[in-house]
Scaffold this active site. Structure first.
Site: not given
Ligand code: ADP
Length: 426
Positions: A26, A199, A260, A402
């Site tokens: 990643n 996601h 955010r 993930e």
């Protein structure tokens, strides 16, 4: 519905038995996270992070590597992602496990933006790298690092297949009414402006895991997934297919997040440009990095937010309330879209660990058949039901994995799909 014990769940991945491990990479703008995963059993064999890649001045990179319960931490010069991966590979040799012994089957790359081109995992060739690079305008903060990570890894680990797994892929199945923004259609088409959603690997994994742990078919369940990490997103999944999600063209839309804003009136941007003299980059930084829980309270970690609230900090209390209010609106909206909600699943750092957030989101939703049981909600553990027995909807906590989901998609891509068949016409 109740949880089926792990030992009684069939393992659909046992057919992967012969395939060794998958190295999942990643690559962020200044970091590389890696995990060596067994795609069958699901365990992480080793994992590490390299942070502060390419920082200016004397700043050193921070390297951690965990194997066999031991965590090594050190500092190193890490000018770029190539050096980061070289360091990671060196740590496998030095600390273990040796990759030659681990039998790497594939390298899986998490890629943030697949645009409308990629609706599933794809075996990487030069053309795929070029296509990911061509999507940089849609994800200028993320895709360049992903491309660099793939290039370097293909050089250093050239003898195994590489697979790109896209954060957007699951949501390519959204219906047009959910992914279309109501703006001039020609402008939208010319600039690829639409909802992509992010996601996706996590939402897909959690929706599937819910079905598995309940002993149900994913096709029979209507699920709302709330992925609440530092970034946060919600999805409505009907029979395994997403029908809406909260993130949009970029990961900025939707829920209130760590830094955010999530949804704001787009005219906030025009207003600040005209009246505060802020340029586009300043506005981008404001909404992506200086807003959300951080912007409202000064902290973005929910553990710190809780401490501030307990100390009587009013800004922190308001930040929590704004965060929960937005989440409730999405739960209500997705209940309306789904018509019936079988499961609300909380996942990621906040969703898995913060019982107060789960309780506050579900408070007052009894009319929708949604509630949490205080004792069950306070308990810790893996996947679990936290709603009382009388509700029509199960509220669950389902830890997301993930890297494991990426590893499994790698095996599927290498076994079943050629790159061309995974790429839609867009
Ligand atoms: P990401 O992958 O987006 O960086 P994670 O899913 O790891 O995020 O979630 C990180 C966030 O989870 C932290 O910023 C923090 O707010 C929250 N978090 C982690 N552990 C806990 C905890 N024990 N209690 C409450 N919140 C937590």
């Amino acid at each position: 519905m109740s949880i089926v014990p792990e030992s009684e769940r069939p393992n659909p991945y046992s057919a992967y038995g012969a395939h060794g491990s998958v190295l999942v990479l990643n690559s962020g703008s200044s970091s590389l996270k890696y995990q060596l995963v067994n795609p069958v059993g699901g365990e992480a064999i080793a994992a590490g992070t390299i942070e502060r890649i390419g920082e200016a001045g004397d700043a050193k990179g921070i390297v951690t590597h965990t194997y066999g319960g031991n965590r090594t931490r050190r500092e190193a010069d890490v000018p770029d992602h190539g050096e980061a991966l070289r360091i990671a590979l060196g740590l496998f040799d030095e600390i273990g496990p040796r990759l030659s012994d681990a039998g790497i089957y594939a390298v899986g790359h998490r890629v943030v933006h697949g645009g409308a081109e990629f609706s599933g995992p794809v075996v990487v060739d030069d053309d795929v790298v070029d296509r990911i690079e061509s999507l940089v305008p849609l994800a200028p903060l993320h895709n360049p690092a992903n491309v660099q990570g793939i290039r370097v890894a293909r050089e250093l680990l050239g003898d195994v297949p590489h697979v790109a797994v896209f954060d957007t892929a699951f949501f390519q199945a959204l219906p047009a009414e959910a992914y279309t923004y109501a703006i001039d259609r020609e402008v939208a088409a010319a600039h690829d402006v639409r909802r992509y959603g992010f996601h996706g690997t996590s939402h897909q994994y959690v929706a599937g895991k819910v079905a598995r742990v309940l002993g149900r078919r994913v096709q029979d369940l209507h699920t709302i997934v709330l992925h609440l990490g530092n970034g946060a997103s919600a999805s409505a999944v009907k029979g395994g297919v997403p029908i809406d999600t909260s993130m949009g063209l970029t990961p900025l839309e939707g829920l209130v997040m760590g830094t955010r804003s999530g949804d704001v009136d787009p005219a906030v941007v025009f207003h600040l440009a005209r009246n505060a003299g802020m340029d586009i980059d300043e506005l981008d930084t404001l909404l992506n990095k200086r807003s959300g829980v951080l912007g409202l309270s000064g902290v973005n970690d929910f553990r710190e937010l809780r401490r501030l609230i307990d100390d009587g900090d009013e800004d922190a209390a308001l930040a929590f309330d704004v965060y929960v209010h937005r989440l409730k609106k999405y739960v209500g909206a997705y209940a309306a879209l789904l018509g019936r909600v079988d499961v609300v699943a909380f996942t990621a750092g906040v969703g898995e660990n913060d019982a107060a957030v789960r309780a506050a989101v579900c408070e007052g939703l009894e009319g929708l058949g949604i509630a949490v049981d205080p004792e069950r909600n306070a308990a810790r553990g893996g996947e679990r039901i936290v709603s009382p027995d009388w509700t029509s909807t199960l509220v669950m906590v389902v830890p997301t994995m993930e890297e494991l989901a990426i590893a499994r998609q790698c095996v599927e891509a290498v076994e079943h799909l050629s790159p061309a068949s995974a790429v839609t016409s867009g």
